[in-house]
Design an enzyme around this catalytic site. Structure first.
Site, PDB file in Angstrom:
ATOM      1  N   ARG A 273       0.824  -1.219   0.000  1.00 54.30           N
ATOM      2  CA  ARG A 273       0.000   0.000   0.000  1.00 54.30           C
ATOM      3  C   ARG A 273       0.854   1.262   0.000  1.00 54.30           C
ATOM      4  O   ARG A 273       0.607   2.189  -0.770  1.00 54.30           O
ATOM      5  CB  ARG A 273      -0.960   0.006   1.185  1.00 54.30           C
ATOM      6  CG  ARG A 273      -1.999  -1.109   1.113  1.00 54.30           C
ATOM      7  CD  ARG A 273      -2.765  -1.241   2.408  1.00 54.30           C
ATOM      8  NE  ARG A 273      -1.827  -1.623   3.469  1.00 54.30           N
ATOM      9  CZ  ARG A 273      -1.909  -1.204   4.729  1.00 54.30           C
ATOM     10  NH1 ARG A 273      -2.890  -0.413   5.110  1.00 54.30           N
ATOM     11  NH2 ARG A 273      -1.033  -1.596   5.620  1.00 54.30           N
TER      12      ARG A 273
ATOM     13  N   ASN B 225      -6.109  -2.506   2.446  1.00 51.32           N
ATOM     14  CA  ASN B 225      -6.146  -3.952   2.592  1.00 51.32           C
ATOM     15  C   ASN B 225      -7.596  -4.410   2.617  1.00 51.32           C
ATOM     16  O   ASN B 225      -8.454  -3.742   3.203  1.00 51.32           O
ATOM     17  CB  ASN B 225      -5.484  -4.395   3.902  1.00 51.32           C
ATOM     18  CG  ASN B 225      -3.976  -4.394   3.829  1.00 51.32           C
ATOM     19  OD1 ASN B 225      -3.395  -4.423   2.765  1.00 51.32           O
ATOM     20  ND2 ASN B 225      -3.340  -4.376   4.980  1.00 51.32           N
TER      21      ASN B 225
END
Length: 89
Positions: free
Chosen positions: A18, A36
């Site tokens: 990320r 996520n």
């Protein structure tokens, strides 16, 4: 202005995916997020220039060195789904 949602499958959680996606998206002038998902995948929303989104998509197919991307799914999105900037969560 273009918008796309990507669902990234593989070893993509716990490998700085990320944050690395944000590091790729911000210089491209994209806004959106990388989150996520509960099932172990990562969702990336990108809004901006189509060429910049395509460049991010090419990077998402590889991810950071520690990741293993098994599948990248691209879905339609709407530019209103992104706030300002590019967030991770």
């Amino acid at each position: 202005m273009a918008a796309a949602r990507f669902i990234v499958s593989g070893k993509v959680q716990g490998v700085w995916f990320r944050a690395s996606a944000r590091d790729q998206a911000v210089p491209l002038g994209l806004r959106g997020h990388a989150h996520n998902l509960a099932d172990g995948r990562v969702e990336v929303l990108a809004v901006g220039d189509e060429a910049a989104i395509d460049e991010l998509a090419a990077w998402l197919r590889l991810g950071p060195a520690q990741a293993r991307v098994d599948e990248l799914e691209r879905l339609d999105a709407h530019e209103d789904e992104a706030g300002t900037g590019f967030t991770i969560g």
